[in-house]
Design an enzyme around this catalytic site. Structure first.
Site, PDB file in Angstrom:
ATOM      1  N   PHE A  16      38.837 -37.658 -28.368  1.00 15.19           N
ATOM      2  CA  PHE A  16      39.299 -36.544 -28.887  1.00 15.19           C
ATOM      3  C   PHE A  16      39.228 -35.366 -27.624  1.00 15.19           C
ATOM      4  CE2 PHE A  16      39.288 -32.386 -30.884  1.00 15.19           C
ATOM      5  CZ  PHE A  16      40.564 -32.419 -31.594  1.00 15.19           C
ATOM      6  N   LYS A  31      34.072 -24.031 -26.677  1.00 19.03           N
ATOM      7  CA  LYS A  31      33.268 -23.972 -27.932  1.00 19.03           C
ATOM      8  C   LYS A  31      32.167 -23.039 -27.779  1.00 19.03           C
ATOM      9  CE  LYS A  31      35.119 -28.211 -30.202  1.00 19.03           C
ATOM     10  NZ  LYS A  31      36.328 -27.390 -30.987  1.00 19.03           N
ATOM     11  N   ASP A  58      34.380 -34.102 -20.171  1.00 19.77           N
ATOM     12  CA  ASP A  58      34.674 -33.315 -21.184  1.00 19.77           C
ATOM     13  C   ASP A  58      33.542 -32.980 -21.987  1.00 19.77           C
ATOM     14  OD1 ASP A  58      35.680 -32.084 -23.406  1.00 19.77           O
ATOM     15  OD2 ASP A  58      37.386 -33.067 -23.641  1.00 19.77           O
TER      16      ASP A  58
END
Length: 403
Positions: free
Chosen positions: A147, A261, A232
Site C-alpha cells: 500500500f 503522515k 516507504d
C-alpha cells in the site's frame, strides 16, 4: 420568539453527509467534535480512546502542545509563499530532517501519495541519467500486498482489486514480487531496474513484518545490482516502531526514504522524499514541483515534529509500551484472537472469523469506547498515539476481551 437551534446529533450529521460526500470511505458511526492527547469526543460528549491515531498521522497525539504552539506562531507570521520565493523556515526544516534520517537532501511535498509519486519520478530520472537505462525502459520492483497510496500510477502496481477495479488503463514499468522473498526479488531485478520500492513493514496488509535479515538483504541486493532502495516509511516511520525509522531495526540506510503522515503532526499535510545527494541531484528547476510543498506553516510544524523526535523520548516510549502491547495480545491468543504481529506501538490483530468481521469488531469496540480500524477480513490494526499511557493501553487491551 424564535426557538433555539437544535443541536445536531451524530445521526443527523451522518445523514447530512450522505447526499453530498463521495462514498469512497465507510467510516464507523462516530462523529468526532473535539480531541486531546489520546482521547476524542463526539458531538454528544461521549469519549473514546483513539487506537488508530490517523493511521500514524497522529503519532504525537491530538493537539500536542508543542506542535499547536508552532502552528499558532507561524499562522501569525506567514503561511504560504509558493516555491517561487525563499522563506525563512524551509532551510532549518530540511537540514534537521536530513540529519534525523542520516541522509543528505530533502524534497518537500504534501501527502504520502505525492511523496511516492515523487520518489518514482526521481528513481526513473536517476536510472536514465546516472545508471544509463535506455529511455522509457526503466522498471521499479514492488511487493505484493503493498500500500503506497491510491493515485492512478500507484494503483497500477497494487494487488488490491478494490483499489484497482475500474481505474485502468494502468501505468506500465512495475514488476510485482512476493513480499519477504529475496529470491523472487533477485530474479526480478535486471539492467532496467531503477529501484526496489517496499514498505519495511506492510501496514495496510495487516502490519506484516518481514523475516529478520530481509531488509538487510534488500539493501545488499540493490547495492550489488546497481539500483536504488526506496523505503516507504509513511506509516512505519517517525517513532512508530520504537525507532525513528523501521529500517533501523536492521541497521539499514536506504538510498531514498518516503515520509508523511506523522511529519505533519496531525495538523497539516506534510510529506518528504529524503535521499542521497547524488540521487536528488537529478532534479532541476521545472522538472518537479508543488505550490504548497514545503510551505512556511508545514515547515514550522515539521520542524517541531523533528524536534520531538530528536530527543528520542517517543521512540523509547514506543519500544517500552510495545512490550506491554505484545504481552497483552499474547494473553488474548486463543480467546478470540487467532494471531497478531506487532512492532513498537503498532499491531495487526487477526480475530477468529467466527467472532466477526473486522468491521463488526470495530463497531463492538466503538460501543466500548475504543476506536480501531479494520483491514482485510477479520484483521484490525492498533496504532495508538505514542503519548498513550500504560493505563490507557491496558484499557484498550481490556476492551478486546469482550470479543
Amino acid at each position: 420568539m424564535t426557538a433555539p437551534a437544535r443541536t445536531r446529533t451524530s445521526a443527523d450529521l451522518i445523514r447530512a453527509e450522505e447526499p453530498v460526500l463521495a462514498h469512497n470511505y465507510h467510516p464507523l458511526p462516530v462523529v468526532v467534535a473535539r480531541a486531546e492527547g489520546t482521547w476524542v469526543e463526539d458531538v454528544e460528549g461521549r469519549r473514546y480512546l483513539d487506537m488508530l491515531a490517523g493511521y500514524s498521522a497522529l503519532n504525537f497525539g491530538h493537539r500536542h502542545p508543542a506542535l499547536i504552539e508552532a502552528a499558532h506562531q507561524q499562522l501569525d507570521r506567514l503561511t504560504l509563499t509558493s516555491r517561487a520565493f525563499h522563506h525563512d523556515r524551509l532551510a532549518e526544516f530540511a537540514q534537521r530532517l536530513a540529519a534525523l534520517t542520516g541522509l543528505d537532501m530533502v524534497l518537500p511535498m504534501n501527502t504520502g501519495a505525492e511523496a511516492v509519486e515523487s520518489g518514482i519520478k526521481v528513481a526513473r530520472k536517476w536510472a536514465y541519467e546516472v545508471k544509463g537505462v535506455p529511455a522509457d525502459r526503466a522498471t521499479i520492483v514492488v511487493a505484493a500486498e503493498n500500500f503506497h497510496g491510491r493515485t492512478t500510477t500507484i494503483v497500477s502496481f497494487s494487488t488490491d482489486e478494490t483499489a484497482r477495479a475500474g481505474f485502468g488503463p494502468f501505468t506500465p514499468g512495475f514488476r510485482i514480487v512476493p513480499y519477504n522473498d529475496l529470491a523472487a526479488l533477485e530474479a526480478a531485478v535486471d539492467e532496467t531496474t531503477a529501484a526496489v520500492l517496499i514498505e519495511p513493514i506492510q501496514g495496510e496488509a495487516g502490519v506484516v513484518i518481514p523475516d529478520d535479515g530481509y531488509l538487510a538483504g534488500v539493501r545488499e541486493l540493490t547495492r550489488r545490482r546497481g539500483c536504488l532502495f526506496i523505503a516507504d516509511e509513511i506509516q512505519s516511520g517517525l517513532g512508530r516502531t520504537g525507532r525513528t525509522l523501521a529500517v533501523e531495526h536492521e541497521g539499514v540506510v536506504p538510498d531514498m526514504l518516503l515520509l508523511g503522515k506523522a511529519l505533519g503532526g496531525g495538523i497539516v499535510p506534510v510529506s518528504a522524499v529524503v535521499a542521497r545527494r547524488d540521487v536528488l541531484a537529478v532534479l532541476g528547476p521545472g522538472s518537479h514541483g508543488s505550490t504548497f510543498g514545503g510551505n512556511p506553516l508545514a515547515a514550522a510544524v515539521g520542524t517541531a515534529v523533528v524536534s520531538l523526535l530528536e530527543t528520542g523520548e517517543f521512540q523509547a516510549r514506543a519500544a517500552t509500551l510495545g512490550g506491554v502491547l505484545r504481552d497483552g495480545l499474547t494473553g488474548l491468543v486463543g480467546r478470540g484472537v487467532v494471531a497478531f504481529r506487532a512492532r513498537g506501538l503498532w499491531a495487526g490483530v487477526d480475530v477468529d472469523p467466527a467472532v466477526g468481521t473486522g468491521r463488526e469488531i470495530g463497531e463492538r469496540l466503538l460501543a466500548e469506547g475504543v476506536l480501531v480500524k479494520d483491514t482485510h477480513g477479520s484483521t484490525i490494526r492498533l496504532a495508538p498515539p505514542l503519548t498513550i499511557t500504560e493505563d490507557e493501553l491496558g484499557t484498550a487491551l481490556e476492551s478486546l476481551r469482550v470479543l
